[in-house]
Design a protein around this motif. Structure first.
Motif, PDB file in Angstrom:
ATOM      1  N   LEU A  91       0.844  -1.189   0.000  1.00  0.00           N
ATOM      2  CA  LEU A  91       0.000   0.000   0.000  1.00  0.00           C
ATOM      3  C   LEU A  91       0.883   1.244   0.000  1.00  0.00           C
ATOM      4  O   LEU A  91       1.801   1.356   0.806  1.00  0.00           O
ATOM      5  N   ALA A 122      -1.744   5.762   3.447  1.00  0.00           N
ATOM      6  CA  ALA A 122      -2.815   5.162   4.253  1.00  0.00           C
ATOM      7  C   ALA A 122      -3.685   6.269   4.849  1.00  0.00           C
ATOM      8  O   ALA A 122      -3.429   6.738   5.945  1.00  0.00           O
ATOM      9  N   LEU A 156      -1.656  -7.962   3.008  1.00  0.00           N
ATOM     10  CA  LEU A 156      -0.857  -6.731   2.986  1.00  0.00           C
ATOM     11  C   LEU A 156       0.501  -6.997   3.630  1.00  0.00           C
ATOM     12  O   LEU A 156       0.572  -7.450   4.770  1.00  0.00           O
ATOM     13  N   ILE A 168       3.446  -1.078   3.940  1.00  0.00           N
ATOM     14  CA  ILE A 168       2.766   0.214   3.803  1.00  0.00           C
ATOM     15  C   ILE A 168       3.863   1.266   3.669  1.00  0.00           C
ATOM     16  O   ILE A 168       4.671   1.443   4.586  1.00  0.00           O
ATOM     17  N   ALA A 223      -2.408   4.030   8.846  1.00  0.00           N
ATOM     18  CA  ALA A 223      -1.299   3.067   8.838  1.00  0.00           C
ATOM     19  C   ALA A 223      -1.260   2.202  10.104  1.00  0.00           C
ATOM     20  O   ALA A 223      -1.025   0.999  10.025  1.00  0.00           O
ATOM     21  N   THR A 240       5.582  -0.822   8.080  1.00  0.00           N
ATOM     22  CA  THR A 240       5.393   0.548   7.616  1.00  0.00           C
ATOM     23  C   THR A 240       6.749   1.202   7.362  1.00  0.00           C
ATOM     24  O   THR A 240       7.683   1.025   8.141  1.00  0.00           O
TER      25      THR A 240
END
Ligand SMILES: [Zn+2]
Ligand SMILES: [Zn+2]
Length: 216
Positions: free
Chosen positions: A28, A31, A49, A52, A65, A76
């Protein structure tokens, strides 16, 4: 076949991009503070997922996130020069909106730091990190060379550029980033921005109203 889905969410109309590989692993880019909106799309596409990546620390790009990372185990990533924003979402909201609009603002438990020039390899997606300060000090654009796609965050939009009047923003720095890190790309490269419709490097090079600011 890689797929890219655009998810536009929250009151700022922020674009998040979900990149999905053949094995249904997903990455991703940004977010928004509306993790349910992203979560619905992730579930609909049956995606696991794994990462991020945050283009910068503004809350309209980071708020979701924490919840998404906690729910999926995704890692992340963000640039350390934006820690003063990424780690303090509610202060930003108070400053910009003077209130806390509905949304999710959990900060991820752990953030891996991005570095200029780094090649981030996640779910078979190789993203080149291009540090592009100006909109914020830690803003990064992510160049997906094999697909000819630039995830531009709030650096460059179709017919516009990111504002530089918020804390840590700086106009000359943004224009230097544009000249040295963005406009060095080929005309054909697709630009997927943090707000609004997609565009191309060539189109912005020849028609963006701010082009004289970075080409001089
Ligand atoms: Zn921003
Ligand atoms: Zn934004």
């Amino acid at each position: 076949m890689m797929r890219v889905a655009r998810i536009t969410a929250w009151i700022a109309g922020t674009n998040a991009y979900l990149i999905v590989n053949q094995a249904n692993q997903g990455l991703l880019v940004d977010a928004p503070p509306d993790p349910e909106e992203v979560g619905t799309q992730v579930a609909a596409m049956d995606v696991a997922l794994v990462g991020i990546v945050l283009t910068h620390g503004h809350v309209d790009h980071t708020g979701g996130a924490g919840k998404l990372a906690a729910g999926s185990g995704a890692i992340t990533y963000a640039h350390p020069d934006d820690d003063f924003l990424t780690l303090h979402p509610t202060e930003q909201l108070q400053m910009i909106y003077g209130m806390l609009p509905p949304g999710s603002y959990d900060v991820p438990d752990h953030i891996e730091h991005l570095e200029h020039g780094q090649r981030l390899d996640l779910a078979g997606v190789a993203l080149e990190v291009r540090h592009t300060p100006g909109h914020t000090p830690g803003h990064c654009c992510l160049y997906w060379e094999s697909e000819g796609i630039l995830f531009a965050g709030d650096q460059l939009f179709a017919g516009s550029i990111g504002r530089f009047d918020l804390p840590g923003g700086d106009g000359p720095t943004l224009f230097r980033s544009m000249r040295e890190q963005v406009m060095t790309l080929d005309d054909e490269v697709r630009v997927l921005p943090g707000h609004g419709p997609e565009t191309t490097i060539g189109r912005e090079r020849s028609t963006n109203p701010f082009r004289h600011e970075w080409s001089s």
